[in-house]
Write an enzyme that holds these catalytic residues in place. Structure first.
Site, PDB file in Angstrom:
ATOM      1  N   GLU A  57      68.757  65.921 -29.651  1.00 12.04           N
ATOM      2  CA  GLU A  57      68.019  64.825 -29.372  1.00 12.04           C
ATOM      3  C   GLU A  57      67.179  65.276 -28.291  1.00 12.04           C
ATOM      4  O   GLU A  57      67.657  65.724 -27.192  1.00 12.04           O
ATOM      5  CB  GLU A  57      69.194  63.961 -28.675  1.00 12.04           C
ATOM      6  N   ASP A  68      67.954  57.095 -16.452  1.00 10.78           N
ATOM      7  CA  ASP A  68      68.719  58.560 -16.104  1.00 10.78           C
ATOM      8  C   ASP A  68      68.942  58.975 -14.645  1.00 10.78           C
ATOM      9  O   ASP A  68      68.331  58.430 -13.835  1.00 10.78           O
ATOM     10  CB  ASP A  68      67.716  59.676 -16.624  1.00 10.78           C
TER      11      ASP A  68
END
Length: 273
Positions: A57, A68
């Site tokens: 990924e 994030d």
């Protein structure tokens, strides 16, 4: 038993079948493309695949990775500083990874960089990706993009977390090929997050996705937690922040050893798929 999957990407299907034939589950690893520098990023991706990463990924660098946590935010900045913006620098890295790493590649990116700037279309036109991971796109947008890219053999991942009610889980699973089950709500890499109830979450998803992949992520920061996810019935475990932190410190040997130890936790899996 190897289930018959209804995925758009033959590479994702092959990765699942290969793992099941070996009585393994999938280990999915997240790294930011271009972090900590473009050449080192390529080296780390390639070596991590050899160490046991079944699916790569790759994060598309963003100036505002707001979903994030701090570890991955710093990785985005390093990658941008290294010249891995949505430009030829990023595309060249992606082409090299596709050419040299025989693993499915998933592009994880924010709407602004990956969708609005049309980067996902460039990646698909060059056959550089097998799935799109779009965490800040709505379910409606994910469905629309899936309809657009299905014929090109690309899956669009959808997200479920334990805070969703049954009706929402059913809605997200309807027509999905791959579900990313998040062990908690919030930003990635939260050191205080508790990873609990994975098996129960898997049991809530499975009846609605009999021919799709269900992978777990968020908070899987150790081999033991990867094993917990796999024993909970998931087809794979997604690991991110703990790998990115090794990249930040250029602890390459530590990174590859950690990937190998996590992969060991997927062997002889007793997943219920």
């Amino acid at each position: 038993m190897i289930r018959t999957l209804k995925l758009h990407s033959p590479f994702n299907v092959e990765a699942y079948r290969t793992a099941k034939e070996r009585e393994e589950a999938l280990l999915l690893g997240y790294l930011v493309a271009g972090d900590p520098a473009i050449e080192e990023s390529y080296e780390m991706i390639q070596a991590s695949a050899l160490a046991g990463m079944d699916i790569i990924e790759l994060g598309v660098p963003s100036p505002d990775p707001f979903i994030d946590g701090e570890v991955i935010k710093r990785a985005h900045k390093r990658a941008l500083d290294a010249g891995a913006a949505a430009s030829e620098g990023l595309m060249d890295l992606w082409r090299r990874v596709r050419r040299d790493v025989s693993r499915p590649i998933w592009a994880m990116g924010y709407r602004n960089e990956l969708v609005e700037e049309g980067l996902y279309r460039r990646l698909i036109e060059e056959k550089l990706i097998d799935a799109l991971v779009l965490p800040d796109c709505s379910l409606e947008e994910q469905i629309r993009i899936q309809e657009e890219v299905a014929a090109a053999g690309v899956d669009v991942i959808r997200f479920i977390n334990s805070g969703m009610d049954e009706a929402t889980i059913r809605e997200v699973c309807d027509g999905a090929t791959i579900i990313y089950a998040q062990s908690y709500s919030g930003t990635t890499g939260d050191p205080m997050a508790s990873v609990q109830g994975l098996a129960a979450l898997c049991d809530r998803i499975r009846p609605h996705l009999t021919r799709g992949l269900v992978v777990a992520g968020f908070g899987l920061r150790s081999p033991e937690l990867v094993g917990q996810a796999i024993r909970g019935g998931f087809d794979g475990a997604v690991v991110g922040s703990v790998l990115v932190s090794r990249s930040e410190n250029r602890e390459k040997d530590y990174l590859y050893r950690l990937v190998a130890e996590m992969k060991l936790e997927t062997l002889g899996s007793s997943t219920r798929g």
